[in-house]
Design an enzyme around this catalytic site. Structure first.
Site, PDB file in Angstrom:
ATOM      1  N   HIS A  83      32.887  45.967  49.158  1.00 35.41           N
ATOM      2  CA  HIS A  83      32.202  44.690  49.428  1.00 35.41           C
ATOM      3  C   HIS A  83      33.211  43.583  49.678  1.00 35.41           C
ATOM      4  O   HIS A  83      34.410  43.772  49.521  1.00 35.41           O
ATOM      5  CB  HIS A  83      31.211  44.338  48.316  1.00 35.41           C
ATOM      6  CG  HIS A  83      31.822  44.058  46.971  1.00 35.41           C
ATOM      7  ND1 HIS A  83      32.446  45.028  46.212  1.00 35.41           N
ATOM      8  CD2 HIS A  83      31.891  42.912  46.243  1.00 35.41           C
ATOM      9  CE1 HIS A  83      32.856  44.492  45.080  1.00 35.41           C
ATOM     10  NE2 HIS A  83      32.545  43.214  45.065  1.00 35.41           N
ATOM     11  N   HIS A  85      34.081  40.650  48.324  1.00 38.05           N
ATOM     12  CA  HIS A  85      34.794  39.800  47.354  1.00 38.05           C
ATOM     13  C   HIS A  85      36.308  40.011  47.442  1.00 38.05           C
ATOM     14  O   HIS A  85      36.787  41.125  47.674  1.00 38.05           O
ATOM     15  CB  HIS A  85      34.292  40.072  45.926  1.00 38.05           C
ATOM     16  CG  HIS A  85      32.896  39.546  45.698  1.00 38.05           C
ATOM     17  ND1 HIS A  85      32.045  40.048  44.737  1.00 38.05           N
ATOM     18  CD2 HIS A  85      32.213  38.558  46.331  1.00 38.05           C
ATOM     19  CE1 HIS A  85      30.896  39.395  44.775  1.00 38.05           C
ATOM     20  NE2 HIS A  85      30.977  38.493  45.731  1.00 38.05           N
ATOM     21  N   ASP A  87      38.671  40.233  45.389  1.00 37.15           N
ATOM     22  CA  ASP A  87      39.352  41.190  44.502  1.00 37.15           C
ATOM     23  C   ASP A  87      39.030  42.641  44.891  1.00 37.15           C
ATOM     24  O   ASP A  87      39.410  43.583  44.188  1.00 37.15           O
ATOM     25  CB  ASP A  87      39.016  40.915  43.028  1.00 37.15           C
ATOM     26  CG  ASP A  87      37.539  40.987  42.711  1.00 37.15           C
ATOM     27  OD1 ASP A  87      36.713  40.647  43.591  1.00 37.15           O
ATOM     28  OD2 ASP A  87      37.184  41.382  41.580  1.00 37.15           O
ATOM     29  N   HIS A  88      38.356  42.819  46.027  1.00 38.12           N
ATOM     30  CA  HIS A  88      38.106  44.166  46.559  1.00 38.12           C
ATOM     31  C   HIS A  88      38.614  44.271  48.007  1.00 38.12           C
ATOM     32  O   HIS A  88      39.343  45.188  48.340  1.00 38.12           O
ATOM     33  CB  HIS A  88      36.606  44.502  46.480  1.00 38.12           C
ATOM     34  CG  HIS A  88      36.134  44.575  45.059  1.00 38.12           C
ATOM     35  ND1 HIS A  88      36.015  45.760  44.372  1.00 38.12           N
ATOM     36  CD2 HIS A  88      35.825  43.594  44.167  1.00 38.12           C
ATOM     37  CE1 HIS A  88      35.634  45.511  43.124  1.00 38.12           C
ATOM     38  NE2 HIS A  88      35.511  44.203  42.982  1.00 38.12           N
ATOM     39  N   HIS A 142      24.685  42.982  44.625  1.00 41.77           N
ATOM     40  CA  HIS A 142      25.867  42.236  44.180  1.00 41.77           C
ATOM     41  C   HIS A 142      26.378  41.406  45.361  1.00 41.77           C
ATOM     42  O   HIS A 142      26.681  40.226  45.218  1.00 41.77           O
ATOM     43  CB  HIS A 142      26.918  43.226  43.681  1.00 41.77           C
ATOM     44  CG  HIS A 142      28.186  42.583  43.223  1.00 41.77           C
ATOM     45  ND1 HIS A 142      28.286  41.866  42.050  1.00 41.77           N
ATOM     46  CD2 HIS A 142      29.422  42.547  43.781  1.00 41.77           C
ATOM     47  CE1 HIS A 142      29.526  41.420  41.912  1.00 41.77           C
ATOM     48  NE2 HIS A 142      30.236  41.824  42.951  1.00 41.77           N
ATOM     49  N   ASP A 161      31.281  47.190  42.693  1.00 42.99           N
ATOM     50  CA  ASP A 161      30.686  46.337  41.658  1.00 42.99           C
ATOM     51  C   ASP A 161      29.169  46.524  41.586  1.00 42.99           C
ATOM     52  O   ASP A 161      28.439  45.605  41.210  1.00 42.99           O
ATOM     53  CB  ASP A 161      31.013  44.861  41.925  1.00 42.99           C
ATOM     54  CG  ASP A 161      32.473  44.547  41.625  1.00 42.99           C
ATOM     55  OD1 ASP A 161      33.215  45.452  41.193  1.00 42.99           O
ATOM     56  OD2 ASP A 161      32.873  43.383  41.827  1.00 42.99           O
ATOM     57  N   HIS A 199      35.767  47.860  38.078  1.00 39.12           N
ATOM     58  CA  HIS A 199      36.373  47.077  36.986  1.00 39.12           C
ATOM     59  C   HIS A 199      36.381  47.840  35.664  1.00 39.12           C
ATOM     60  O   HIS A 199      35.510  48.681  35.428  1.00 39.12           O
ATOM     61  CB  HIS A 199      35.591  45.772  36.747  1.00 39.12           C
ATOM     62  CG  HIS A 199      35.720  44.762  37.847  1.00 39.12           C
ATOM     63  ND1 HIS A 199      36.686  43.781  37.842  1.00 39.12           N
ATOM     64  CD2 HIS A 199      35.005  44.589  38.982  1.00 39.12           C
ATOM     65  CE1 HIS A 199      36.559  43.034  38.935  1.00 39.12           C
ATOM     66  NE2 HIS A 199      35.532  43.501  39.645  1.00 39.12           N
TER      67      HIS A 199
END
Ligand SMILES: [Zn+2]
Length: 281
Positions: A83, A85, A87-88, A142, A161, A199
């Site tokens: 996805h 975001h 941090d991905h 998400h 996530d 995570h």
């Protein structure tokens, strides 16, 4: 008590940022190396040892990924993005700069600029240079376009996530009904399927789970195990579909305990109330 499948099947291979990386052998000669990145994210190398090539899931810290690739002595050919975001997906552009030939799969509805191939539910993706393929599962909620990557033959799913050990992602761009659908989809995969999520949230998730299902013995056992793992700096991934169905409240919205607790037999209503309770836990 029913048996859980979470025995430690991985070997530790040294510490990264206070969290140890691990190698998990899969079916058909594939392997997963977890790469702990940022404060609590996991990126994963999916390695075909025979062809000596690998895909990487959500490589948000390129330096760490490239170091892991070098250590494994494999050729990285493919990025699987769950996805949008940062941090991905935030490392994709730098990864492409370092390795211009990389195939970059990313979810269509998340509009990720660094993608070479946009994917959605029903698509097949391949680890380039290997015969290994994965199916794309659409799991919007998400984020609008969030996808998971499922390997039937290696019996593994990368859930980003959407599904965590003992929990699920926040509903940033979707509804309780969508998360229910996504988790039902994942819950119907073969029970032995290993889950690699985005995570290390396990202990916090299980704490919340225990607050809604304190009598659940599988949950208590998982908490004891996860606490011991974390004390050693070891990851709590992978889990399995079988195990999550035993204790993850977000996959148990039809269970008696939860429908009683929330006074509703509507799984969407239970999902909504669970998420709100977890958000303020
Ligand atoms: Zn996210």
């Amino acid at each position: 008590m029913r048996q859980l499948l979470f025995a430690s099947w991985f070997g530790s291979i040294g510490s990264v940022g206070g969290r140890k990386a691990s190698i998990v052998p899969l079916k058909v000669g594939m392997e997963v190396r977890s790469v702990p990145i940022l404060s609590d994210n996991y990126s994963y190398l999916l390695i075909d040892r025979q062809k000596n090539v690998a895909a990487v899931v959500d490589p948000a810290d390129p330096k760490k990924i490239l170091a892991a690739v070098e250590e494994e002595g494999v050729k990285l050919t493919t990025i699987l993005t769950t996805h949008h975001h940062w941090d991905h997906a935030g490392g994709n552009a730098e990864m492409r700069k370092a390795m211009p030939d990389l195939r970059v799969y990313a979810p269509k509805d998340d509009h990720i600029a660094s993608a070479t191939d946009e994917v959605e539910e029903g698509d097949q993706v391949s680890v380039v240079g290997s015969a290994h393929t994965l199916s794309v599962l659409g799991t919007p909620c998400h984020t609008r376009g969030h996808v998971c990557y499922h390997s039937t033959t290696a019996e593994a799913v990368f859930t980003g996530d959407t599904l965590f050990v003992g929990g699920c992602g926040r509903f940033f761009e979707g509804t309780a009904s969508q998360m229910l659908k996504a988790l039902d989809k994942l819950g119907s995969l073969p029970p032995q399927t290993k889950i690699f999520c985005g995570h290390e949230y396990t202990v916090a998730n299980l704490k919340f789970a225990l607050s809604v299902e304190p009598e659940n013995q599988e949950l208590q056992a998982k908490m004891n195990w996860a606490t011991a793992q974390r004390k050693e700096g070891l990851p709590t991934i992978p889990s399995t579909i079988h195990d999550e169905l035993q204790y993850n409240p977000f996959m148990r919205t039809s269970s008696k305990t939860l429908t009683n607790l929330y006074g509703s037999s509507d799984p969407v209503g239970v999902m909504k109330q669970l998420r709100e309770a977890k958000n303020s836990f």
